[in-house]
Design a protein around this motif. Structure first.
Motif, PDB file in Angstrom:
ATOM      1  N   PHE B  34     102.593  34.986   5.065  1.00 22.30           N
ATOM      2  CA  PHE B  34     103.359  34.079   5.912  1.00 22.30           C
ATOM      3  C   PHE B  34     103.699  32.797   5.157  1.00 22.30           C
ATOM      4  CE2 PHE B  34     102.042  36.544   9.556  1.00 22.30           C
ATOM      5  CZ  PHE B  34     100.763  36.943   9.246  1.00 22.30           C
ATOM      6  N   TYR B  36     104.576  28.900   6.563  1.00 20.45           N
ATOM      7  CA  TYR B  36     104.691  27.997   7.695  1.00 20.45           C
ATOM      8  C   TYR B  36     105.300  26.681   7.214  1.00 20.45           C
ATOM      9  CZ  TYR B  36     101.653  30.937  10.550  1.00 20.45           C
ATOM     10  OH  TYR B  36     101.128  31.968  11.262  1.00 20.45           O
ATOM     11  N   GLN B  38     105.703  22.466   8.285  1.00 19.78           N
ATOM     12  CA  GLN B  38     105.239  21.365   9.123  1.00 19.78           C
ATOM     13  C   GLN B  38     106.137  20.162   8.866  1.00 19.78           C
ATOM     14  OE1 GLN B  38     101.296  19.714   8.337  1.00 19.78           O
ATOM     15  NE2 GLN B  38     100.958  19.454  10.535  1.00 19.78           N
ATOM     16  N   ASN B  41     104.902  14.625  11.531  1.00 18.22           N
ATOM     17  CA  ASN B  41     104.348  14.361  12.862  1.00 18.22           C
ATOM     18  C   ASN B  41     104.504  15.527  13.833  1.00 18.22           C
ATOM     19  OD1 ASN B  41     103.550  11.659  12.168  1.00 18.22           O
ATOM     20  ND2 ASN B  41     105.711  11.098  12.344  1.00 18.22           N
ATOM     21  N   GLY B  43     103.483  19.940  14.624  1.00 18.23           N
ATOM     22  CA  GLY B  43     102.579  21.037  14.326  1.00 18.23           C
ATOM     23  C   GLY B  43     103.193  22.032  13.357  1.00 18.23           C
ATOM     24  N   LEU B  44     102.461  23.083  13.032  1.00 18.18           N
ATOM     25  CA  LEU B  44     102.957  24.109  12.124  1.00 18.18           C
ATOM     26  C   LEU B  44     103.804  25.128  12.877  1.00 18.18           C
ATOM     27  CD1 LEU B  44     100.441  23.013  10.477  1.00 18.18           C
ATOM     28  CD2 LEU B  44     100.437  25.269   9.414  1.00 18.18           C
ATOM     29  N   LEU B  46     105.965  28.905  12.270  1.00 19.09           N
ATOM     30  CA  LEU B  46     106.182  30.033  11.374  1.00 19.09           C
ATOM     31  C   LEU B  46     107.604  29.994  10.832  1.00 19.09           C
ATOM     32  CD1 LEU B  46     104.999  32.724  10.268  1.00 19.09           C
ATOM     33  CD2 LEU B  46     106.133  33.832  12.204  1.00 19.09           C
ATOM     34  N   GLU B  88     106.310  19.787   4.840  1.00 16.85           N
ATOM     35  CA  GLU B  88     105.251  20.403   4.057  1.00 16.85           C
ATOM     36  C   GLU B  88     105.238  21.887   4.371  1.00 16.85           C
ATOM     37  OE1 GLU B  88     101.475  18.418   4.178  1.00 16.85           O
ATOM     38  OE2 GLU B  88     100.915  19.346   2.263  1.00 16.85           O
ATOM     39  N   PHE B  90     103.355  25.654   3.949  1.00 18.01           N
ATOM     40  CA  PHE B  90     102.065  26.296   3.740  1.00 18.01           C
ATOM     41  C   PHE B  90     102.235  27.810   3.642  1.00 18.01           C
ATOM     42  CE2 PHE B  90      99.244  22.748   4.397  1.00 18.01           C
ATOM     43  CZ  PHE B  90      99.968  21.884   5.200  1.00 18.01           C
ATOM     44  N   ILE B 102      92.855  34.072   9.097  1.00 15.86           N
ATOM     45  CA  ILE B 102      94.059  33.679   8.390  1.00 15.86           C
ATOM     46  C   ILE B 102      93.690  32.542   7.446  1.00 15.86           C
ATOM     47  CG2 ILE B 102      96.432  32.872   8.597  1.00 15.86           C
ATOM     48  CD1 ILE B 102      96.449  33.978  11.446  1.00 15.86           C
ATOM     49  N   PHE B 104      94.892  29.731   4.570  1.00 15.31           N
ATOM     50  CA  PHE B 104      96.039  28.936   4.172  1.00 15.31           C
ATOM     51  C   PHE B 104      95.865  28.368   2.765  1.00 15.31           C
ATOM     52  CE2 PHE B 104      98.752  28.426   7.888  1.00 15.31           C
ATOM     53  CZ  PHE B 104      97.954  28.997   8.858  1.00 15.31           C
ATOM     54  N   GLY B 105      96.995  28.160   2.101  1.00 17.25           N
ATOM     55  CA  GLY B 105      97.002  27.411   0.869  1.00 17.25           C
ATOM     56  C   GLY B 105      96.928  25.917   1.148  1.00 17.25           C
ATOM     57  N   SER B 106      96.918  25.141   0.083  1.00 19.58           N
ATOM     58  CA  SER B 106      96.745  23.690   0.219  1.00 19.58           C
ATOM     59  C   SER B 106      98.041  22.957   0.551  1.00 19.58           C
ATOM     60  CB  SER B 106      96.156  23.114  -1.066  1.00 19.58           C
ATOM     61  OG  SER B 106      96.951  23.472  -2.166  1.00 19.58           O
ATOM     62  N   GLY B 107      99.151  23.683   0.565  1.00 24.96           N
ATOM     63  CA  GLY B 107     100.405  23.076   0.985  1.00 24.96           C
ATOM     64  C   GLY B 107     101.232  22.536  -0.169  1.00 24.96           C
TER      65      GLY B 107
END
Lengths: 115, 114
Positions: B34, B36, B38, B41, B43-44, B46, B88, B90, B102, B104-107
């Motif tokens: 996936f 995602y 962001q 300000n 949320g994440l 898809l 950002e 992810f 799930i 996640f990477g660090s973005g």
């Protein structure tokens, strides 16, 4: 649309307090997750739950516990809040594999400050 | 151990230039992948996902990603970025398991210069 609702957008608590972060989803998802998001570290999994009363530790469970008494609700508990738990907390839910995909749906997040 | 690596923490590009955000994963079992996004300000959300089938997947706003099993990569690309793509991004994986978490990477923070 899937809706994941976190009870607070912003929260300020004192060191040593017991803190409850609540999350509710309305799509009958089996999986629910709690992550914390910190700059440069991405999202780190604290706990997840794949069924009522079932839970598994994620990568950073220390200092946290969770509760899932009903399918739609997943609570994160900070037993004794500390300043290093100041962070953005994100709740998410998803289907199980084999149900058409496992992408997570996120709430808006709770920014917790511990003073 | 299962992990996700996003090699670039920040990517600055000029408006209308192409961009690639890199993602590699490590897993001993089959995965779902996936991306995602962001926005500030918020949320994440898809952006796109790979479950099976065609290795090239696309989003509605012009992004695409290609699953490369041999290189264990899922890089995100867009041929021409807009100011509104500032966000950002992810990368994330989940696993063929009944108790699926799930990761996640660090973005990667994408900043668009006019």
């Amino acid at each position: 649309d899937v809706k994941v609702t976190q009870s607070s957008r912003y929260l300020v608590k004192r060191t040593g307090e017991k803190v409850f972060l609540e999350c509710v989803q309305d799509m009958d998802h089996e999986n629910m997750f709690w992550y914390r998001q910190d700059p440069g570290l991405g999202l780190r999994l604290i706990y997840f739950s794949y069924d009522v009363k079932m839970k598994e530790k994620g990568d950073i469970p220390e200092g946290y516990s969770v509760s899932r008494e009903k399918k739609e609700r997943f609570s994160l508990i900070l037993e004794s809040a500390s300043t290093n738990q100041t962070s953005m907390y994100l709740c998410a839910s998803s289907l199980l594999p084999g149900q058409g995909g496992t992408e997570a749906f996120f709430g808006q997040g709770t920014r917790l400050t511990v003073v | 151990a299962q992990s996700v690596t996003q090699l670039d923490s920040q990517v600055p590009v000029f408006e209308e230039a192409p961009v690639e955000l890199r993602c590699n994963y490590s897993s001993s079992v089959s995965v779902y992948l996936f991306w995602y996004v962001q926005y500030p300000n918020q949320g994440l959300q898809l952006l796109l996902k790979y479950l099976s089938g065609s290795t090239l997947v696309e989003s509605i706003n012009g992004f695409e990603a290609e699953f490369n099993k041999s290189q264990t990569s899922f890089h995100l690309r867009k041929p021409s970025v807009h100011i509104s793509d500032t966000a950002e991004y992810f990368c994330a994986v989940s696993f063929y398991s009944s108790a699926s978490k799930i990761i996640f990477g660090s973005g990667t923070r994408l900043s668009i210069r006019p």
